[in-house]
Every structure is written in C-alpha cells, then in structure tokens.
Design a protein around this motif. Structure first.
Motif, PDB file in Angstrom:
ATOM      1  N   ASP A   1       0.813  -1.223   0.000  1.00 54.51           N
ATOM      2  CA  ASP A   1       0.000   0.000   0.000  1.00 54.51           C
ATOM      3  C   ASP A   1       0.843   1.268   0.000  1.00 54.51           C
ATOM      4  O   ASP A   1       0.330   2.364  -0.245  1.00 54.51           O
ATOM      5  CB  ASP A   1      -0.975  -0.001   1.176  1.00 54.51           C
ATOM      6  CG  ASP A   1      -0.285  -0.090   2.525  1.00 54.51           C
ATOM      7  OD1 ASP A   1       0.918  -0.416   2.559  1.00 54.51           O
ATOM      8  OD2 ASP A   1      -0.956   0.149   3.547  1.00 54.51           O
ATOM      9  N   LEU A   2       2.148   1.138   0.248  1.00 52.25           N
ATOM     10  CA  LEU A   2       3.021   2.309   0.227  1.00 52.25           C
ATOM     11  C   LEU A   2       3.852   2.402  -1.051  1.00 52.25           C
ATOM     12  O   LEU A   2       4.674   3.304  -1.205  1.00 52.25           O
ATOM     13  CB  LEU A   2       3.952   2.285   1.447  1.00 52.25           C
ATOM     14  CG  LEU A   2       3.265   2.401   2.817  1.00 52.25           C
ATOM     15  CD1 LEU A   2       4.277   2.267   3.941  1.00 52.25           C
ATOM     16  CD2 LEU A   2       2.510   3.726   2.937  1.00 52.25           C
ATOM     17  N   LEU A   3       3.634   1.482  -1.986  1.00 54.80           N
ATOM     18  CA  LEU A   3       4.401   1.481  -3.232  1.00 54.80           C
ATOM     19  C   LEU A   3       4.282   2.779  -4.029  1.00 54.80           C
ATOM     20  O   LEU A   3       5.277   3.242  -4.610  1.00 54.80           O
ATOM     21  CB  LEU A   3       3.990   0.304  -4.110  1.00 54.80           C
ATOM     22  CG  LEU A   3       4.603  -1.054  -3.764  1.00 54.80           C
ATOM     23  CD1 LEU A   3       4.066  -2.121  -4.702  1.00 54.80           C
ATOM     24  CD2 LEU A   3       6.117  -1.004  -3.822  1.00 54.80           C
ATOM     25  N   PRO A   4       3.108   3.410  -4.103  1.00 56.01           N
ATOM     26  CA  PRO A   4       3.026   4.655  -4.891  1.00 56.01           C
ATOM     27  C   PRO A   4       4.016   5.722  -4.428  1.00 56.01           C
ATOM     28  O   PRO A   4       4.530   6.492  -5.247  1.00 56.01           O
ATOM     29  CB  PRO A   4       1.581   5.104  -4.679  1.00 56.01           C
ATOM     30  CG  PRO A   4       0.828   3.840  -4.438  1.00 56.01           C
ATOM     31  CD  PRO A   4       1.772   2.983  -3.635  1.00 56.01           C
ATOM     32  N   VAL A   5       4.313   5.756  -3.140  1.00 55.96           N
ATOM     33  CA  VAL A   5       5.285   6.718  -2.618  1.00 55.96           C
ATOM     34  C   VAL A   5       6.667   6.441  -3.200  1.00 55.96           C
ATOM     35  O   VAL A   5       7.382   7.360  -3.619  1.00 55.96           O
ATOM     36  CB  VAL A   5       5.324   6.653  -1.072  1.00 55.96           C
ATOM     37  CG1 VAL A   5       6.413   7.567  -0.529  1.00 55.96           C
ATOM     38  CG2 VAL A   5       3.972   7.018  -0.492  1.00 55.96           C
ATOM     39  N   LEU A   6       7.037   5.168  -3.245  1.00 57.28           N
ATOM     40  CA  LEU A   6       8.357   4.795  -3.758  1.00 57.28           C
ATOM     41  C   LEU A   6       8.434   4.980  -5.272  1.00 57.28           C
ATOM     42  O   LEU A   6       9.446   5.431  -5.811  1.00 57.28           O
ATOM     43  CB  LEU A   6       8.670   3.346  -3.389  1.00 57.28           C
ATOM     44  CG  LEU A   6       8.706   3.017  -1.891  1.00 57.28           C
ATOM     45  CD1 LEU A   6       9.041   1.550  -1.673  1.00 57.28           C
ATOM     46  CD2 LEU A   6       9.712   3.904  -1.170  1.00 57.28           C
ATOM     47  N   GLU A   7       7.370   4.628  -5.960  1.00 62.74           N
ATOM     48  CA  GLU A   7       7.362   4.731  -7.423  1.00 62.74           C
ATOM     49  C   GLU A   7       7.449   6.185  -7.889  1.00 62.74           C
ATOM     50  O   GLU A   7       7.913   6.460  -9.004  1.00 62.74           O
ATOM     51  CB  GLU A   7       6.105   4.054  -7.965  1.00 62.74           C
ATOM     52  CG  GLU A   7       6.119   2.540  -7.799  1.00 62.74           C
ATOM     53  CD  GLU A   7       4.777   1.890  -8.087  1.00 62.74           C
ATOM     54  OE1 GLU A   7       4.754   0.676  -8.352  1.00 62.74           O
ATOM     55  OE2 GLU A   7       3.750   2.612  -8.039  1.00 62.74           O
ATOM     56  N   ALA A   8       7.038   7.105  -7.038  1.00 64.33           N
ATOM     57  CA  ALA A   8       7.092   8.525  -7.397  1.00 64.33           C
ATOM     58  C   ALA A   8       8.453   9.153  -7.119  1.00 64.33           C
ATOM     59  O   ALA A   8       8.698  10.302  -7.510  1.00 64.33           O
ATOM     60  CB  ALA A   8       6.012   9.282  -6.630  1.00 64.33           C
ATOM     61  N   ASN A   9       9.339   8.402  -6.485  1.00 66.69           N
ATOM     62  CA  ASN A   9      10.651   8.942  -6.121  1.00 66.69           C
ATOM     63  C   ASN A   9      11.647   8.677  -7.251  1.00 66.69           C
ATOM     64  O   ASN A   9      11.970   7.518  -7.543  1.00 66.69           O
ATOM     65  CB  ASN A   9      11.138   8.289  -4.829  1.00 66.69           C
ATOM     66  CG  ASN A   9      12.393   8.940  -4.280  1.00 66.69           C
ATOM     67  OD1 ASN A   9      13.223   9.462  -5.025  1.00 66.69           O
ATOM     68  ND2 ASN A   9      12.548   8.907  -2.969  1.00 66.69           N
ATOM     69  N   PRO A  10      12.179   9.699  -7.920  1.00 65.29           N
ATOM     70  CA  PRO A  10      13.083   9.491  -9.059  1.00 65.29           C
ATOM     71  C   PRO A  10      14.426   8.895  -8.670  1.00 65.29           C
ATOM     72  O   PRO A  10      15.199   8.488  -9.558  1.00 65.29           O
ATOM     73  CB  PRO A  10      13.242  10.907  -9.632  1.00 65.29           C
ATOM     74  CG  PRO A  10      13.001  11.819  -8.471  1.00 65.29           C
ATOM     75  CD  PRO A  10      11.954  11.136  -7.641  1.00 65.29           C
TER      76      PRO A  10
END
Length: 494
Positions: free
Chosen positions: A226-235
């Motif tokens: 559930d926290l993957l979107p945070v990581l995927e948004a990090n360049p």
C-alpha cells in the motif's frame, strides 16, 4: 530484508531469510540459469553411458573462509546432511546406491537405476539449498545447528557484529575465485563488488520506507504494497519484481496431534477457507496476486484446479459446518501461530482463524514473531506442551512446480516437512513421477497426486502473489531470479 535473522544454519530451517544468509556465506556445486538449465558452479560433472554414475569434479582455487582447501569429502558430508532434511534430496537418495569421495576433488554418486532429476536436485535454488560446508560442520546432526559460519562463498559472516533481531554483517571474501561466466540466477560468476553488506532489521514498514528514501539504507526487499506509490514517485529509486514467478501461500496442519490427525476434520477446515480473503489480507492489490488452486503453481505445464473448487470460489462454509458436525470434532483447540512482525505472513492466519471459528472450530490464535514460529514449527510436541496445530508461510513458485521439488507435497511421515503428513499412496505416485519419461505421463501423475493431496489435505495452497523490491539508483547490478535477493554483482556509487 523481509525478516530479521536469528537462525543462521541453512540446513536447520527452510525460512527464506536463513536461505538468503546461506547464499551470502556458502557456495553450491551447481547453479541454475534463467532458462532453468543446470550450470557448473563449484564443480563440473560427467555422466556414465548407463546413466548410473555421476562424477563431480571440484574446480581449482576453492577455499573455506578459514583458509583450508575445499575437498570432495567436505562436499560428500554436506550433501548427506542436506539429504536428511530436503524432500527432493530424500527422493534422490532413495535412488542412490552410494555417494562418496573419489579423491580430494572428485565426488562420485552411483544410482540404483537411472533417475532424471539428479542435477536438478543438487542445483535447486531454494529451500533447502545444497550448500557446501567443511566436513567438521556438515557432520553436525540436521536437528542441531552448526557451531560456526564457515563457507566458501563470496562473503564472510562477521560473527562478532551479529545482533540477532537487529543486524547481520558480511564482508567481501577476498580469497573467493568466481567463475568467468556472467552471473545469472544462481549460476555464473559471483563477484562481490562491495566491501561490506549490512542487513538492518526494520519491522515497521513506514520506518523502512523513510530510511530508503533518505539514503540511510540502499535496498528494501519487501516494501508494503500500500506504500508502493510513494516509492514509485521517487526518481532516486528503482521499484521492480525480482522474482517474476512469485510465491504460493501455504497453510500447514500438524498431522501428529488432534484435531488435524483426523482427515475428516482437515477436510472441514479446507472447506471453510477461501483464497481471495487470504490474498486480500496478504497483498490487497489484485495487480500482484492470482487466485489459483494448483499445487504445482499457476501457468505451468502441471497446473490444475482439480480439487480446489471451494478454495477458489470461497463458497464452502455451509459444507464446512456440516462436515465438521459429522467429523466427531470434540472442540479441541486449534493452535494457530500468528506472526505479527511480517505483513505478508500475518494476514493468512488471521483470516483463516476467523473462518475456522465461523465453521465451528475452537481456535487459539497465538501472536508471536516469525523467527519464533520458525523455531517452534520444528517441535513435534502436543500443542499443550509448546507445539502447534497450524501455521502459514509462503514458498517460491519455482519450488513447487512438480511433485519432487515441492517439499510440502511430500507425505513421508516423520521425514516430511513440518506438519509431517504420512500418505504412502502419494509417496508411491511421487516415485512413479520420478521414473516417468514423458511429459504426458508426468502430467497425468501430477494430476492424480493433486487430487489425492486435496482429499487428504496434505497442505493448503492459498493462491500466488508477487512482491516488488525497491532500491536506490546508486546501486547497480541487482540480479533477478527465483531466490532473490543475492548481493554478489551489486555495486554502489557514492
């Protein structure tokens, strides 16, 4: 890593964190590449014309971490210890006439009859792995942990810095001579490109993600879905699934003690459970999971849903209540071990406990941590004396793809994996599968084994899922495969 490290003998448990530790410290005679082809690692091999004698020759330059040379006698003793605990190895030993050193660098395995899975057994990438260790350690009985961590692999374990539950430290083995081939899965050159690797225990998902984003850690094996979107948004981060085959969720019952020593009661429990509930609690995002009743993994030549109707549809509760009422169940508590420290492991027991209660079972869900479960599941004592009735884990899909590699389908009693199912009919069919020479014959036998396994409820296959990993882009050379993560070939730029 996905768990803290406490048990450090890779021949003592199938826990993946201990396997991952094993790949740091130890090496294997054979490896597997990305097309599932067996490749030389510590040894090359030849096979006699009659297919009865396999001779493995150790390559030059192999040394243990204490400086002693690796010998064939060390490896023979290691193979024999491994074969006492691993289901696929046990089957190989059933076909083996002798296993002995043929000199300082030659290992000779002689068969009673031709057996087509010799190399695949010794090369299999997971659990238990055929790790090689010095004879003095390999002579340790399988039920007792080895006293030292001395391997011949690309990293050395720093015992003086080991803090169970906190940190494990490895340093580059400067004496290691890697193979020349490119690294691929567990084959090829295991080149340690960093001087030091630290495994830091961070059970809180948000803390671990914060540490990755700040650069306090470089790699996070299993970030919370559930926290993957945070990581995927990090360049600054890569997010990817390293094990493309994923995992099968498994429920294990204890066949030695009531109530699950009664097949009628096991059947009632099976009827009460639905895969979707378990997968939603374990993963949540359907993008990363698959409902599948196949014992031998989804999307494989041996996949089938035979016997799995209620698991797949989740519609068996009425039948479960009826079956339990007719089973003679007397209210004996079902002790379920629930690990609270690992997100991907705690969902299944919580969901199943509730479903069993709804069916009429008296459930005692005991909260603990995963490493305690890893130790406790080896106990054959009654639940009242510290034993158990049920626990849940997950297994790499590549480790369940046929009836021989699938450690959990083995039903050879006290020799079987935790739960110790005993079913001579399944064992006879597994032997027939091992002798089968055609794909059609193997498929037919696998189907019959699956049907029998569901009838006897050898274990509960509760669907498959995939987990992404995340790492900083300052890391290069992160390898995929069926047994990730491995840390050879990984380089770091400051």
């Amino acid at each position: 890593m996905h768990s803290d490290l406490r048990i450090i003998d890779p021949g003592f448990t199938t826990a993946y964190i201990t396997r991952d530790h094993g790949y740091m410290v130890y090496d294997t005679l054979l490896g597997v590449d990305a097309s599932f082809k067996v490749r030389p690692q510590m040894a090359d091999w030849t096979v006699s014309d009659d297919k009865l004698t396999y001779t493995f020759t150790l390559r030059d330059g192999l040394k243990w971490h204490d400086g002693a040379p690796v010998t064939a006698e060390d490896c023979v003793t290691s193979l024999k210890r491994w074969a006492t605990v691993d289901g696929m190895a046990q089957k190989l030993m059933d076909f083996t006439a002798s296993l002995e050193a043929g000199g300082s660098n030659s290992i000779v395995l002689k068969l009673k009859e031709p057996y087509g899975l010799v190399l695949e057994t010794i090369a299999k990438p997971s659990s238990y792995v055929a790790f090689m260790m010095p004879k003095r350690l390999a002579e340790t009985p399988a039920g007792k942990q080895i006293a030292e961590q001395v391997g011949s692999g690309p990293f050395k374990f720093v015992a003086g810095e080991f803090q169970p539950g906190v940190k494990a430290v490895y340093v580059r083995n400067t004496d290691y001579v890697p193979r020349k081939e490119k690294p691929e899965w567990t084959s090829g050159g295991k080149v340690a490109k960093v001087d030091r690797v630290e495994w830091i225990t961070m059970p809180d998902a948000q803390t671990a993600i914060n540490a990755l984003q700040s650069g306090d850690i470089d790699f996070l094996e299993q970030p919370s879905i559930d926290l993957l979107p945070v990581l995927e948004a990090n360049p600054e981060l890569n997010v990817a699934v390293l094990n493309k085959f994923g995992f099968q969720i498994d429920g294990r019952m204890n066949f030695l003690h009531p109530p699950f020593d009664n097949v009628k009661i096991r059947r009632a429990a099976l009827l009460a459970i639905g895969q979707k509930d378990v997968l939603d609690a374990t993963v949540g995002n359907p993008k990363y999971y698959e409902i599948c009743g196949a014992y031998f993994a989804c999307d494989t030549p041996l996949a089938s849903d035979a016997g799995a109707e209620t698991l797949i549809k989740g519609n068996g509760m009425a039948a479960a209540k009826k079956a339990l009422a007719e089973s003679g169940y007397d209210g004996t508590p079902v002790v379920i071990m629930v690990p609270g420290d690992i997100q991907t492991l705690k969902g299944a027991p919580i969901v199943v406990a509730q479903r069993l209660r709804e069916a009429g079972f008296n459930v005692d869900a005991q909260a603990t941590d995963w490493q305690t479960i890893v130790s406790r599941r080896a106990s054959q004592k009654p639940p009242k004396e510290g034993g158990w009735n049920m626990f849940f884990t997950f297994t790499g899909a590549t480790e369940v793809m046929n009836p021989i590699v699938n450690n959990q389908i083995a039903a050879n009693g006290k020799r079987a994996w935790f739960g110790w199912p005993d079913d001579p009919q399944i064992e006879a069919m597994r032997d027939a599968f091992a002798r089968a020479t055609s794909a059609d014959e193997q498929k037919k036998l696998a189907l019959e084994i699956q049907k029998r396994a569901y009838e006897q409820v050898i274990y509960l296959p509760l669907g498959q899922f995939r987990l992404p990993s995340a790492w900083r882009k300052s890391l290069a050379g992160v390898l995929d495969g069926p047994a990730p993560p491995v840390f050879w070939n990984v380089d770091k730029t400051e």
